[in-house]
Design an enzyme around this catalytic site. Sequence first.
Site, PDB file in Angstrom:
ATOM      1  N   ASP A   1       0.869  -1.167   0.000  1.00  0.00           N
ATOM      2  CA  ASP A   1       0.000   0.000   0.000  1.00  0.00           C
ATOM      3  C   ASP A   1       0.910   1.222   0.000  1.00  0.00           C
ATOM      4  OD1 ASP A   1      -2.293   1.734   0.547  1.00  0.00           O
ATOM      5  OD2 ASP A   1      -3.235  -0.083   1.329  1.00  0.00           O
TER       6      ASP A   1
ATOM      7  N   ASP B   1      -3.053   4.830  -2.626  1.00  0.00           N
ATOM      8  CA  ASP B   1      -4.135   5.347  -1.799  1.00  0.00           C
ATOM      9  C   ASP B   1      -4.623   6.707  -2.311  1.00  0.00           C
ATOM     10  OD1 ASP B   1      -5.481   5.002   0.897  1.00  0.00           O
ATOM     11  OD2 ASP B   1      -4.593   6.985   1.171  1.00  0.00           O
TER      12      ASP B   1
ATOM     13  N   GLU C   1      -6.703   3.790  -5.999  1.00  0.00           N
ATOM     14  CA  GLU C   1      -8.007   4.015  -5.378  1.00  0.00           C
ATOM     15  C   GLU C   1      -8.434   5.444  -5.683  1.00  0.00           C
ATOM     16  OE1 GLU C   1      -9.925   4.392  -0.921  1.00  0.00           O
ATOM     17  OE2 GLU C   1      -8.038   5.300  -1.483  1.00  0.00           O
TER      18      GLU C   1
ATOM     19  N   HIS D   1     -11.318  -2.591   3.581  1.00  0.00           N
ATOM     20  CA  HIS D   1     -11.218  -2.181   4.979  1.00  0.00           C
ATOM     21  C   HIS D   1     -11.950  -0.874   5.274  1.00  0.00           C
ATOM     22  CE1 HIS D   1      -8.313   0.046   2.735  1.00  0.00           C
ATOM     23  NE2 HIS D   1      -8.120   0.856   3.745  1.00  0.00           N
ATOM     24  N   ASP D   2     -12.587  -0.291   4.270  1.00  0.00           N
ATOM     25  CA  ASP D   2     -13.201   1.017   4.463  1.00  0.00           C
ATOM     26  C   ASP D   2     -14.718   0.999   4.604  1.00  0.00           C
ATOM     27  OD1 ASP D   2     -10.862   2.510   4.556  1.00  0.00           O
ATOM     28  OD2 ASP D   2     -10.770   2.699   2.377  1.00  0.00           O
TER      29      ASP D   2
HETATM   30  C1  GLC Z   1      -8.002   5.478   1.685  1.00  0.00           C
HETATM   31  C2  GLC Z   1      -7.820   4.296   2.599  1.00  0.00           C
HETATM   32  C3  GLC Z   1      -8.436   4.613   3.924  1.00  0.00           C
HETATM   33  C4  GLC Z   1      -7.732   5.805   4.503  1.00  0.00           C
HETATM   34  C5  GLC Z   1      -7.768   6.980   3.539  1.00  0.00           C
HETATM   35  C6  GLC Z   1      -6.796   8.041   3.940  1.00  0.00           C
HETATM   36  O1  GLC Z   1      -9.330   5.720   1.397  1.00  0.00           O
HETATM   37  O2  GLC Z   1      -8.352   3.142   2.009  1.00  0.00           O
HETATM   38  O3  GLC Z   1      -8.391   3.532   4.803  1.00  0.00           O
HETATM   39  O4  GLC Z   1      -8.321   6.164   5.708  1.00  0.00           O
HETATM   40  O5  GLC Z   1      -7.405   6.615   2.228  1.00  0.00           O
HETATM   41  O6  GLC Z   1      -5.480   7.603   3.735  1.00  0.00           O
END
Ligand code: GLC
Length: 549
Positions: free
Chosen positions: A107, A208, A267, A329-330
Amino acid sequence: MSLIHAAPPWWHSAVVYQIYPWSFQDSNGDGIGDLPGIISRLDYLKGTPDSLDIDAIWLSPLYPSPMHDFGYDVMDYCAIDSRFGTLEDFDRLTAEAHRRGIRVVMDLVLNHTSDQHPWFIESRSSRRSEKRDWYYWADGTAHHPPSNWAARFGGSAWTKDKHTGQYYLHSFLPEQPDLNWTNPAVRDAMFGVVRFWLERGVDGFRLDAINWLGKDTSWPDNPRRLAWRSYYRQVHRYDRDQPQAHETLRALRVAVKNYPDTMLVGEASSDTPGGPAAFYGSGTNELHEVFDFRLLRSPWQADVFRRLILESDRAVPGGGWPPIVFSNHDQSRHIDRYGKDGDPVRRARAAALLLFTLRGTPFVYYGEELGLRDGRLRRSDLRDPYTIRYWPWKKGRDPARTPMPWDTSPHAGFTTGTPWLPLSADWRRTNVVQGQRDTGSMLSLYKRLIRVKKGSRALTAGSYEPIDGGPNDCLLFHRRVQTDTHQEAMLVAINFSTHAQTISLPTSASLPQRSGRLVLSTDPQRSEGRWSADRFSLGPEEGMMVEIE
Ligand code: GLC
Ligand code: CA
């Protein structure tokens, strides 16, 4: 119809498994998962006849962190948090994974660091700091920050730093200051990090929050709109999805070109017209894969799925490849999300069929393959600041982060200590040992689906072709590939409704052939056999896969 050309990149036929390091396996009794723990469980993932047989693991952040955002607030990009182990443990994990044919995807958090990162500590020390412009600093007016921008996790995206009297920008928590990507020094430092991990042998990065990488630095106010939570009370016109993000990703793509097998998956929670697909770039000079969360956010409705699948499949430009993802995980696990007003297990089985039959790389979130449910947590159990902030109005993220249940020993074999988050309530029934024993379990279904997918060229390389003429609450499509000698096709039919359906497809339906062999059903009771488009039945929330002849 797809034609098979030169060998496609490894991720086209791979199944990726997301590990949340806090929750996979603890090895030293502190209640927190760690790298030696993950290593001890690799056989579960690949290499033995009982393994799931996935091809890559994506590890949520392992870097040293004060853990305000559970690792997405990074203090040092070239080390491992001591809770998880050491760099040597990481190298051992990579070696052990590679030995089994598992690739390792890190990540990478590019948009922000922790406020405890030495770069930010230096930057905030003085207006004249040499790293001042590594982050975004701006003057507000007497009582107002530089703009009305809202932070994703609530409140303003600006925090005033008493020491220098200026505001810094943070798109997420105040403990996560945004890096200034217009600064070439930031880019050089981060691309150095990328090379550091590639030299250690990692096979890719999950990037991310990439659509946050650029900002309009004249700090205009975002236009307002009506909504409940502050973050949605504005149109994110100036704080996200700016051209700078694309420039950065193009440069990143160039930076990894000497490591040709590196997968970049991003993402992007974009709601701009191009959607997440904009981050493939033109002629795919940005990312190889970009998550599209529209299916994940969709209600369990065939017509919505039909539309979104087609839209997102067709949006991926040639050279790009879609990731398919229902859980991470979100958010709440999809068994609970999709399952709300039906039978959660039947729906999760149907969703699994979809996950492995749509065109793209399936991403499995640890525990999903067991049918693990969201944890039912009390206020005092919560750890994630975002979950706490909106509790109990929103379910939040902690319920989907509970420890992996391995067996029926104390704490499900996850730890000998006290788990950092309580186990999900159903762990005595839903765990790995149980799933391995029962041929009708979710785990057995995932294993079968993975094997069928890997054995089918139509499923790994074929195009996505919707089939029309079926009932509105059923999703019907086929995957089709043309090899040098013949055509292969696999048909998928999923009944989203809670009643049984008998289906006769009209002769006008876009089918390669009207008969085939039923390869797999999500109903453990149904036996395989002949299939005909003239008349076939689907039980409530049943999905099936048919090899077309
Ligand atoms: C992404 C991650 C999340 C995190 C956010 C800020 O959305 O998946 O878990 O809190 O970025 O880094
Ligand atoms: Ca531990």
